[in-house]
Scaffold this active site. Structure first.
Site, PDB file in Angstrom:
ATOM      1  N   ASP A  13     -12.853   9.682  63.433  1.00 24.91           N
ATOM      2  CA  ASP A  13     -11.743  10.429  64.048  1.00 24.91           C
ATOM      3  C   ASP A  13     -11.806  10.381  65.583  1.00 24.91           C
ATOM      4  O   ASP A  13     -10.772  10.213  66.245  1.00 24.91           O
ATOM      5  CB  ASP A  13     -11.745  11.891  63.581  1.00 24.91           C
ATOM      6  CG  ASP A  13     -11.277  12.020  62.130  1.00 24.91           C
ATOM      7  OD1 ASP A  13     -10.493  11.170  61.673  1.00 24.91           O
ATOM      8  OD2 ASP A  13     -11.698  12.985  61.458  1.00 24.91           O
ATOM      9  N   LYS A  48     -13.872  16.733  53.717  1.00 22.01           N
ATOM     10  CA  LYS A  48     -14.725  16.062  54.710  1.00 22.01           C
ATOM     11  C   LYS A  48     -16.135  16.660  54.800  1.00 22.01           C
ATOM     12  O   LYS A  48     -17.093  15.940  55.044  1.00 22.01           O
ATOM     13  CB  LYS A  48     -14.064  16.107  56.098  1.00 22.01           C
ATOM     14  CG  LYS A  48     -12.801  15.245  56.180  1.00 22.01           C
ATOM     15  CD  LYS A  48     -12.252  15.231  57.598  1.00 22.01           C
ATOM     16  CE  LYS A  48     -10.977  14.409  57.675  1.00 22.01           C
ATOM     17  NZ  LYS A  48     -10.518  14.227  59.056  1.00 22.01           N
TER      18      LYS A  48
END
Ligand code: ATR
Length: 284
Positions: A108, A71
């Site tokens: 997220d 990420k």
């Protein structure tokens, strides 16, 4: 699944990626909405992640999800970041633009909030202070999204206090509104008094790990308790909260909801999170 030569392509890039439930999740939606498309696991080792991300447009991919440990590398590689990804310092969704450039997003926090809203109807971040346990990557998305949604105060508690301070410093500088307060690990149970939400973002309670060491005695009965761990679905923390009458929200919904914006961007359909989908993703 029968694909045509025009099938839309996306996937999830990780290392390892074999444990990811995203191919199953997106595969369910592709089937359900009869979309001519595929979502595949992309096992990319860390030393080739930049090369792999850069190759997405050349291969005709609409984009991909990015999971552990890529990420941050994705954050550094894409051409443009949306505001949320910028704040998180991490990208979980890449969308290839019409001109072939790469946009990095982070969904997220969106997944976390949407899961709470659907799992605890009527819950609002502005209901009162939140206590967030843990200060890893997941905590960052949780804290930022709670503040964005109007939480008046987020208490951040981590076994290693310095990590909590670092996270609070990072996020606190980038959001307005509510405050982040770091507290000592030993004071975590006293903080529960007056909390409207408790979130476990640590790995404690996961299959094979001990339960999170947190006595809920001081927590108001009106508070919502949620866990980002979803194996098992009902962690010891959630079981204890439920037993004393608190509303609980399990963690799998965060995974399901964070996937929605990517699916919509790549495949052109807004997908729905249903109980059947949840059961399907958890099977296996
Ligand atoms: P991520 O992958 O989300 O970045 P991580 O770095 O693995 O997560 O962090 C996991 C979280 O679980 C951390 O907040 C960690 O606390 P430390 O920063 O003190 O390591 C927390 N954690 C792990 N084991 C723990 C334990 N036994 N008790 C309390 N917290 C624990």
């Amino acid at each position: 699944m029968i694909l045509s030569g025009k099938a839309k392509l996306a996937g999830v890039m990780g290392w390892p990626v074999g444990h990811s439930r995203s191919p199953r999740l997106h595969g369910y939606w592709l089937d359900r909405y009869r979309i001519d498309g595929a979502y595949v696991p992309l096992a990319v080792p860390p030393d080739r992640v930049e090369e792999a991300i850069r190759a997405l447009p050349a291969l005709g991919f609409r984009g991909c999800n990015v999971t552990v440990p890529h990420k941050e590398a994705a954050y550094r590689t894409v051409d443009r970041l949306d505001a949320t990804a910028k704040r998180m310092g991490a990208v979980n969704t890449i969308v290839v633009q019409e001109d072939g450039s790469l946009e990095g997003r982070n969904t997220d926090g969106f997944g976390f909030i949407e899961n709470l809203k659907s799992g605890a109807p009527g819950w609002k971040a502005s209901d009162g202070p939140a206590v967030v346990i843990g200060a890893g990557g997941a905590a960052r998305a949780v804290v930022a999204s709670l503040l964005d949604e109007g939480a008046p105060l987020v208490w951040l508690v981590n076994r290693t206090r310095e990590r909590a301070e670092e996270l609070a410093g990072d996020i606190g500088n980038k959001v307005g509104g509510g405050a982040i307060e770091v507290a000592d690990w030993v004071s975590r149970e006293t903080l529960l008094e007056g909390a409207a939400l408790v979130v476990n973002t640590t790995t404690q309670g996961m299959v094979g790990q001990p339960a999170l060491d947190l006595d809920l005695a001081a927590l108001p009965a009106s508070a919502v308790v949620t866990d980002i761990v979803y194996t098992p679905l009902l962690t010891p923390l959630l079981t204890a909260a439920q037993a004393r009458g608190n509303r609980v929200v399990d963690g799998v919904g965060m995974l399901l909801h964070q996937a929605r914006p990517g699916f919509a961007a790549w495949f052109g359909t807004q997908p729905e999170v249903t109980d059947e989908l949840k059961r399907f993703v958890l099977q296996d």
